[in-house]
Design a protein around this motif. Structure first.
Motif, PDB file in Angstrom:
ATOM      1  N   ASP A 274     -15.450  25.367   0.373  1.00 10.12           N
ATOM      2  CA  ASP A 274     -15.575  26.780   0.034  1.00 10.12           C
ATOM      3  C   ASP A 274     -15.546  27.082  -1.454  1.00 10.12           C
ATOM      4  O   ASP A 274     -15.382  28.228  -1.861  1.00 10.12           O
ATOM      5  CB  ASP A 274     -14.467  27.590   0.729  1.00 10.12           C
ATOM      6  N   ARG A 275     -15.698  26.052  -2.302  1.00 11.04           N
ATOM      7  CA  ARG A 275     -15.689  26.311  -3.738  1.00 11.04           C
ATOM      8  C   ARG A 275     -16.414  25.184  -4.462  1.00 11.04           C
ATOM      9  O   ARG A 275     -16.479  24.054  -3.979  1.00 11.04           O
ATOM     10  CB  ARG A 275     -14.255  26.392  -4.261  1.00 11.04           C
ATOM     11  N   ILE A 276     -16.972  25.550  -5.611  1.00 11.39           N
ATOM     12  CA  ILE A 276     -17.571  24.521  -6.445  1.00 11.39           C
ATOM     13  C   ILE A 276     -16.467  23.692  -7.077  1.00 11.39           C
ATOM     14  O   ILE A 276     -15.295  24.094  -7.104  1.00 11.39           O
ATOM     15  CB  ILE A 276     -18.473  25.128  -7.543  1.00 11.39           C
ATOM     16  N   THR A 277     -16.826  22.513  -7.588  1.00  9.34           N
ATOM     17  CA  THR A 277     -15.843  21.652  -8.226  1.00  9.34           C
ATOM     18  C   THR A 277     -16.095  21.638  -9.735  1.00  9.34           C
ATOM     19  O   THR A 277     -17.238  21.520 -10.177  1.00  9.34           O
ATOM     20  CB  THR A 277     -15.885  20.225  -7.657  1.00  9.34           C
ATOM     21  N   PRO A 278     -15.054  21.765 -10.545  1.00  5.94           N
ATOM     22  CA  PRO A 278     -15.218  21.846 -12.005  1.00  5.94           C
ATOM     23  C   PRO A 278     -15.268  20.473 -12.656  1.00  5.94           C
ATOM     24  O   PRO A 278     -14.931  19.457 -12.040  1.00  5.94           O
ATOM     25  CB  PRO A 278     -13.956  22.608 -12.436  1.00  5.94           C
ATOM     26  N   TRP A 279     -15.649  20.443 -13.904  1.00  3.94           N
ATOM     27  CA  TRP A 279     -15.771  19.186 -14.629  1.00  3.94           C
ATOM     28  C   TRP A 279     -14.439  18.446 -14.724  1.00  3.94           C
ATOM     29  O   TRP A 279     -14.413  17.216 -14.674  1.00  3.94           O
ATOM     30  CB  TRP A 279     -16.307  19.450 -16.039  1.00  3.94           C
ATOM     31  N   HIS A 280     -13.353  19.178 -14.866  1.00  8.39           N
ATOM     32  CA  HIS A 280     -12.065  18.501 -15.041  1.00  8.39           C
ATOM     33  C   HIS A 280     -11.520  17.940 -13.736  1.00  8.39           C
ATOM     34  O   HIS A 280     -10.631  17.095 -13.746  1.00  8.39           O
ATOM     35  CB  HIS A 280     -11.038  19.454 -15.674  1.00  8.39           C
ATOM     36  N   ASP A 281     -12.059  18.394 -12.604  1.00 10.53           N
ATOM     37  CA  ASP A 281     -11.600  17.923 -11.293  1.00 10.53           C
ATOM     38  C   ASP A 281     -12.808  17.882 -10.366  1.00 10.53           C
ATOM     39  O   ASP A 281     -12.934  18.702  -9.456  1.00 10.53           O
ATOM     40  CB  ASP A 281     -10.519  18.861 -10.752  1.00 10.53           C
ATOM     41  N   PRO A 282     -13.727  16.922 -10.566  1.00  7.81           N
ATOM     42  CA  PRO A 282     -15.055  17.000  -9.959  1.00  7.81           C
ATOM     43  C   PRO A 282     -15.139  16.692  -8.475  1.00  7.81           C
ATOM     44  O   PRO A 282     -16.178  16.941  -7.865  1.00  7.81           O
ATOM     45  CB  PRO A 282     -15.861  15.969 -10.758  1.00  7.81           C
ATOM     46  N   VAL A 283     -14.069  16.158  -7.880  1.00  9.30           N
ATOM     47  CA  VAL A 283     -14.128  15.785  -6.463  1.00  9.30           C
ATOM     48  C   VAL A 283     -13.080  16.574  -5.693  1.00  9.30           C
ATOM     49  O   VAL A 283     -11.883  16.475  -5.951  1.00  9.30           O
ATOM     50  CB  VAL A 283     -13.906  14.273  -6.263  1.00  9.30           C
ATOM     51  N   HIS A 284     -13.558  17.352  -4.737  1.00  9.24           N
ATOM     52  CA  HIS A 284     -12.675  18.113  -3.856  1.00  9.24           C
ATOM     53  C   HIS A 284     -12.414  17.316  -2.587  1.00  9.24           C
ATOM     54  O   HIS A 284     -13.351  16.775  -1.987  1.00  9.24           O
ATOM     55  CB  HIS A 284     -13.327  19.455  -3.508  1.00  9.24           C
ATOM     56  N   GLN A 285     -11.172  17.210  -2.194  1.00  8.76           N
ATOM     57  CA  GLN A 285     -10.826  16.503  -0.969  1.00  8.76           C
ATOM     58  C   GLN A 285     -10.760  17.506   0.182  1.00  8.76           C
ATOM     59  O   GLN A 285      -9.890  18.372   0.211  1.00  8.76           O
ATOM     60  CB  GLN A 285      -9.478  15.785  -1.128  1.00  8.76           C
TER      61      GLN A 285
END
Length: 354
Positions: A274-285
């Motif tokens: 439900d959200r994009i992932t930012p450069w500082h934390d590029p992988v959402h679990q």
């Protein structure tokens, strides 16, 4: 050519390093009689000095707000939250026509100010093909990041690179664990970029396109380590992966790279995050889906290769910018899409512009 004034604005997103017009093409516009103002930007990969050498005028960030309303304002990503009323014609990727979050609010700002959004996603030919796009580089970077993550070599935080530097990271070593990769939308621009990156990584992917997605083999999809979604979806489509599907049992799939990033759109084919992932934390679990599943969903992937992506995009866009003063059919299509989106959101458009 009628008088044409364009301001290229500073990007408010700190991770946005690209430019829609690179210095070489800025010089071409100036030679053609365009009055081109370029706002200073601390993160843009192309220095302001190169634009001054091209004959442009420099302005401070946000200067477009006080520019004459007859000027065009060009950028790439989202506008700042102010002003509340937008009076100019803005050329950028607005992401506001597919039911995205906050789309109605953005369109309301244009309707309130009499401005217009000429969305670059809708700058197309008569057959609906985009005339200027970052798709190839989005696919290239998205696939590259997925492979690096699978190999345990994804650098954090992400940082802009050149293609040769990224390719050095991507080339396989003898200790790398083999990956089975599926590219969906493999024949499009993004899919071609993904396939080229995988070739550098020494990976021969499974390639699906329209024929395979018409009747999706979910079991085959789940029997891959990595899914790279490079599909351009223009209308609501049955999802490729759902939370229920992921929960059904053991699967090989452990990572999704969603190049398309339609996460808040009604056209989202991957409703498992439900959200994009930012450069500082590029992988959402993803949680509550059974076996671990990582998701890379970065909505400005080409900014990781800002020079190559910017040069390619600017070359495609510049000939069309020369027609802005006397809008041809592609820009008229953009304006038509804007007005249709406003009507769909119950907004009256009293634009002062053609």
């Amino acid at each position: 050519m009628a008088d044409l004034r364009i301001t290229m604005r500073h990007e408010v997103r700190e991770s946005e390093r690209r430019a829609p017009i690179v210095p070489a093409d800025a010089a071409r516009l100036v030679r053609s009689g365009v009055a081109l103002t370029v706002e200073r930007s601390p993160q843009r990969i192309f220095p302001i000095a190169d634009y001054l050498d091209a004959g442009c005028v420099a302005a401070e960030p946000g200067g477009w707000r006080t520019a004459p309303t007859t000027d065009f304002v060009i950028g790439l990503k989202e506008l700042p939250d102010e002003p509340a009323k937008l009076t100019h014609r803005h050329v950028y990727f607005g992401h506001a026509y597919k039911g995205q979050r906050d789309a109605a609010a953005l369109l309301g700002r244009f309707a309130a100010g009499g401005g217009a959004l000429l969305d670059l996603e809708y700058l197309t030919d008569a057959d609906g093909r985009r005339l200027a796009a970052f798709g190839y580089w989005a696919g290239y970077v998205g696939a590259a990041l997925a492979v690096l993550r699978h190999r345990g070599r994804l650098f954090r935080p992400l940082r802009p690179l050149t293609k040769p530097a990224l390719d050095r990271e991507l080339r396989p070593s003898a200790t790398d664990t083999p990956a089975k990769v599926l590219v969906v939308g493999a024949l499009g621009r993004s899919g071609r970029g993904a396939r080229d990156a995988l070739a550098v990584a020494g990976i021969e992917p499974t390639c699906w396109d329209v024929a395979e997605t018409a009747s999706l083999d979910h079991a085959a999809l789940l029997d891959h380590d990595i899914l790279v979604n490079a599909v351009l979806v223009t209308a609501p489509t049955p999802p490729f992966v759902t939370t229920d599907l992921l929960r059904q049992g053991p699967r090989r799939l452990s990572l999704i790279a969603d190049v398309t990033c339609d996460v808040t759109s009604r056209n989202n084919v991957l409703p498992v995050y439900d959200r994009i992932t930012p450069w500082h934390d590029p992988v959402h679990q993803a949680t509550d889906v059974g076996d671990p599943l990582g998701i890379i969903a970065i909505d400005n992937l080409p900014s990781l290769l800002p020079e190559e992506a910017g040069v390619a995009f600017s070359a495609e866009l510049t000939p069309h910018l020369l027609t802005l003063a006397e809008p041809g059919l592609p820009w008229q299509r953009c304006l038509r899409a804007f007005r249709e989106a406003c009507r769909a959101n119950g907004l009256e458009t009293e634009s002062t512009h053609v």
